[in-house]
Scaffold this motif. Sequence first.
Motif, PDB file in Angstrom:
ATOM      1  N   ALA A 125       5.650   9.548  -7.301  1.00  0.00           N
ATOM      2  CA  ALA A 125       6.134  10.390  -6.203  1.00  0.00           C
ATOM      3  C   ALA A 125       6.238   9.591  -4.916  1.00  0.00           C
ATOM      4  CB  ALA A 125       5.197  11.585  -6.014  1.00  0.00           C
ATOM      5  N   ALA A 126       5.239   8.760  -4.664  1.00  0.00           N
ATOM      6  CA  ALA A 126       5.262   7.930  -3.462  1.00  0.00           C
ATOM      7  C   ALA A 126       6.399   6.914  -3.526  1.00  0.00           C
ATOM      8  CB  ALA A 126       3.926   7.218  -3.292  1.00  0.00           C
ATOM      9  N   ALA A 127       6.570   6.283  -4.688  1.00  0.00           N
ATOM     10  CA  ALA A 127       7.646   5.302  -4.844  1.00  0.00           C
ATOM     11  C   ALA A 127       9.004   5.954  -4.662  1.00  0.00           C
ATOM     12  CB  ALA A 127       7.549   4.634  -6.211  1.00  0.00           C
ATOM     13  N   SER A 128       9.125   7.199  -5.094  1.00  0.00           N
ATOM     14  CA  SER A 128      10.395   7.921  -4.973  1.00  0.00           C
ATOM     15  C   SER A 128      10.746   8.233  -3.530  1.00  0.00           C
ATOM     16  CB  SER A 128      10.334   9.219  -5.789  1.00  0.00           C
ATOM     17  OG  SER A 128      10.153   8.951  -7.164  1.00  0.00           O
ATOM     18  N   ARG A 129       9.760   8.166  -2.640  1.00  0.00           N
ATOM     19  CA  ARG A 129      10.018   8.366  -1.217  1.00  0.00           C
ATOM     20  C   ARG A 129      10.591   7.119  -0.559  1.00  0.00           C
ATOM     21  NH1 ARG A 129       7.473  13.032   1.260  1.00  0.00           N
ATOM     22  NH2 ARG A 129       8.223  12.107   3.207  1.00  0.00           N
ATOM     23  N   GLY A 130      10.681   6.049  -1.324  1.00  0.00           N
ATOM     24  CA  GLY A 130      11.275   4.829  -0.788  1.00  0.00           C
ATOM     25  C   GLY A 130      10.302   3.902  -0.086  1.00  0.00           C
ATOM     26  N   VAL A 131       8.998   4.059  -0.352  1.00  0.00           N
ATOM     27  CA  VAL A 131       8.019   3.191   0.299  1.00  0.00           C
ATOM     28  C   VAL A 131       8.155   1.762  -0.213  1.00  0.00           C
ATOM     29  CG1 VAL A 131       6.404   5.101   0.602  1.00  0.00           C
ATOM     30  CG2 VAL A 131       6.195   3.627  -1.410  1.00  0.00           C
ATOM     31  N   LYS A 132       7.737   0.834   0.608  1.00  0.00           N
ATOM     32  CA  LYS A 132       7.768  -0.564   0.220  1.00  0.00           C
ATOM     33  C   LYS A 132       6.439  -1.035  -0.360  1.00  0.00           C
ATOM     34  CE  LYS A 132      11.256  -1.847   3.678  1.00  0.00           C
ATOM     35  NZ  LYS A 132      11.570  -2.711   4.844  1.00  0.00           N
ATOM     36  N   LYS A 133       5.383  -0.270  -0.050  1.00  0.00           N
ATOM     37  CA  LYS A 133       4.046  -0.677  -0.479  1.00  0.00           C
ATOM     38  C   LYS A 133       3.221   0.551  -0.817  1.00  0.00           C
ATOM     39  CE  LYS A 133       0.072  -3.408   1.223  1.00  0.00           C
ATOM     40  NZ  LYS A 133      -0.411  -4.221   2.364  1.00  0.00           N
ATOM     41  N   ILE A 134       2.428   0.454  -1.875  1.00  0.00           N
ATOM     42  CA  ILE A 134       1.514   1.533  -2.255  1.00  0.00           C
ATOM     43  C   ILE A 134       0.116   0.935  -2.379  1.00  0.00           C
ATOM     44  CG2 ILE A 134       0.900   3.267  -3.985  1.00  0.00           C
ATOM     45  CD1 ILE A 134       3.831   3.354  -4.812  1.00  0.00           C
ATOM     46  N   ILE A 135      -0.824   1.536  -1.666  1.00  0.00           N
ATOM     47  CA  ILE A 135      -2.228   1.144  -1.765  1.00  0.00           C
ATOM     48  C   ILE A 135      -2.935   2.194  -2.607  1.00  0.00           C
ATOM     49  CG2 ILE A 135      -4.381   0.747  -0.509  1.00  0.00           C
ATOM     50  CD1 ILE A 135      -2.656  -0.086   1.915  1.00  0.00           C
ATOM     51  N   VAL A 136      -3.529   1.773  -3.711  1.00  0.00           N
ATOM     52  CA  VAL A 136      -4.208   2.693  -4.621  1.00  0.00           C
ATOM     53  C   VAL A 136      -5.712   2.474  -4.521  1.00  0.00           C
ATOM     54  CG1 VAL A 136      -4.466   3.450  -7.009  1.00  0.00           C
ATOM     55  CG2 VAL A 136      -2.231   2.684  -6.181  1.00  0.00           C
ATOM     56  N   GLY A 137      -6.450   3.526  -4.214  1.00  0.00           N
ATOM     57  CA  GLY A 137      -7.895   3.441  -4.108  1.00  0.00           C
ATOM     58  C   GLY A 137      -8.571   3.881  -5.386  1.00  0.00           C
ATOM     59  N   LEU A 138      -9.375   2.997  -5.960  1.00  0.00           N
ATOM     60  CA  LEU A 138     -10.143   3.338  -7.152  1.00  0.00           C
ATOM     61  C   LEU A 138     -11.546   3.752  -6.729  1.00  0.00           C
ATOM     62  CD1 LEU A 138      -9.220   0.446  -9.627  1.00  0.00           C
ATOM     63  CD2 LEU A 138      -7.972   2.547  -9.114  1.00  0.00           C
ATOM     64  N   GLY A 139     -12.078   4.769  -7.361  1.00  0.00           N
ATOM     65  CA  GLY A 139     -13.430   5.185  -7.035  1.00  0.00           C
ATOM     66  C   GLY A 139     -13.663   6.643  -7.355  1.00  0.00           C
ATOM     67  N   GLY A 140     -14.845   6.937  -7.864  1.00  0.00           N
ATOM     68  CA  GLY A 140     -15.226   8.318  -8.122  1.00  0.00           C
ATOM     69  C   GLY A 140     -14.475   8.976  -9.253  1.00  0.00           C
ATOM     70  N   SER A 141     -14.041   8.196 -10.232  1.00  0.00           N
ATOM     71  CA  SER A 141     -13.200   8.753 -11.295  1.00  0.00           C
ATOM     72  C   SER A 141     -14.014   9.443 -12.382  1.00  0.00           C
ATOM     73  CB  SER A 141     -12.342   7.654 -11.935  1.00  0.00           C
ATOM     74  OG  SER A 141     -13.113   6.862 -12.814  1.00  0.00           O
ATOM     75  N   ALA A 142     -13.353  10.358 -13.085  1.00  0.00           N
ATOM     76  CA  ALA A 142     -13.942  11.058 -14.228  1.00  0.00           C
ATOM     77  C   ALA A 142     -13.412  10.495 -15.534  1.00  0.00           C
ATOM     78  CB  ALA A 142     -13.612  12.546 -14.135  1.00  0.00           C
ATOM     79  N   THR A 143     -12.731   9.369 -15.467  1.00  0.00           N
ATOM     80  CA  THR A 143     -11.941   8.877 -16.597  1.00  0.00           C
ATOM     81  C   THR A 143     -12.433   7.541 -17.142  1.00  0.00           C
ATOM     82  OG1 THR A 143     -10.434   7.823 -15.020  1.00  0.00           O
ATOM     83  CG2 THR A 143      -9.871  10.041 -15.784  1.00  0.00           C
ATOM     84  N   ASN A 144     -11.982   7.241 -18.368  1.00  0.00           N
ATOM     85  CA  ASN A 144     -12.252   5.945 -18.992  1.00  0.00           C
ATOM     86  C   ASN A 144     -11.087   5.594 -19.922  1.00  0.00           C
ATOM     87  OD1 ASN A 144     -15.150   4.281 -19.251  1.00  0.00           O
ATOM     88  ND2 ASN A 144     -13.659   3.783 -20.835  1.00  0.00           N
ATOM     89  N   ASP A 145      -9.876   5.824 -19.418  1.00  0.00           N
ATOM     90  CA  ASP A 145      -8.685   5.626 -20.265  1.00  0.00           C
ATOM     91  C   ASP A 145      -7.947   4.329 -19.975  1.00  0.00           C
ATOM     92  OD1 ASP A 145      -7.396   6.138 -17.862  1.00  0.00           O
ATOM     93  OD2 ASP A 145      -6.102   7.734 -18.653  1.00  0.00           O
TER      94      ASP A 145
END
Length: 378
Positions: A120-140
């Motif tokens: 969704a963020a990329a579809s807005r035409g952004v040049k950069k995406i910062i993804v924060g990892l932390g507090g996840s419920a997952t192990n996939d």
Amino acid sequence: MKKAVLIPDSFKGTLTSQQICDILRQEIQTHFPDCETVSIPVADGGEGSVDCFLSVLGGEKVFKTVKNPYFEDMTAFYGLIENGQTAIVEMAACAGLPLVEDRKNPLKTTTYGVGQLILAAASRGVKKIIVGLGGSATNDGGCGAAAAAGIRFFNAAGESFIPTGGTTGDIFSIDFSGRDAVLDGVEIVTMCDIDNPMYGPAGAAHVFGPQKGADPEMVQLLDSGIRNLCEVIRRDSGQDLRETPGGGAAGAMGAGMIAFFGSRLQMGIQTVLDTVNFDAVLAGADMVFTGEGKLDSQSLRGKVVAGVAGRAKAQGVPVTVLVGGAEDPAISAVYEMGVTSVFPINRLPQDFSVSRKHSADNLAYTMDNILRLLAHRP
């Protein structure tokens, strides 16, 4: 004191970074009413990261319906900063541990919603995406996010499926060709503050699985699955992530961000400092105030205090650290990194269960005394 920069980490379980900034700023205004204060609340990539960036840089919070950890529809969000050129995605917004409440089961949870937010963020035409990892419920291993981005996973029977923590062991092959073209040319940086590998005794399942609801048998199954994922990624893409520091972050999402999104992993504080242009913010500062709940050996491994001190030292700006508690070796080490002084805030020898209720008052009291000293120095 004419200019002070406030850039604390949160005191886990007691005060948020924003609350700490507010307390420090109020005390400064009391003793130095004409002092310029710059507040930079810091989040480690987990819950609250988007709000921290927006509070410093301004911008917009964008809401979107995505999948939660159990593939159910929910409303999550990402942030847009820098005039819409950069997006901030925190995986906790749709794959966080609080979202599963009493349904903790990393065998079944997914990061699919994280991939939806990235798209969704990329579809807005952004040049950069910062993804924060932390507090996840997952192990996939980030497979859910990858599937949302168009990458396909197949079992030994040639059937396509979306892997969860419990089925990463069923992955036989990965088809990267369908990855959504909207991601092409977008720089993706992942905030990651741990150096655990994907699997093994120090890996995602063994270290973090239990807090996500995994019993010993589940830990073994999760670890085996991530090991298999690692081997299939190596065979089908040529990327060998077995020893990658941080690959085990957030249920091996760290490795998934590299393999499926072409991201680089970067210490959270360095990402924050770069994004807020911290080196320029330091210009003309008389003092930097930073801190965290506990100053220990982990603080020395590129966390907030160490990161801030390194940048400030390069410009000759003194750094005062306020902490809930501090270990001896760590105090000596941070002085070498550029810290000027360290002040534990607790006034009485109390158990944390007691002292945490007084953290705000203790912080204000300590800051008041520091400022009294600064105000009366020759």
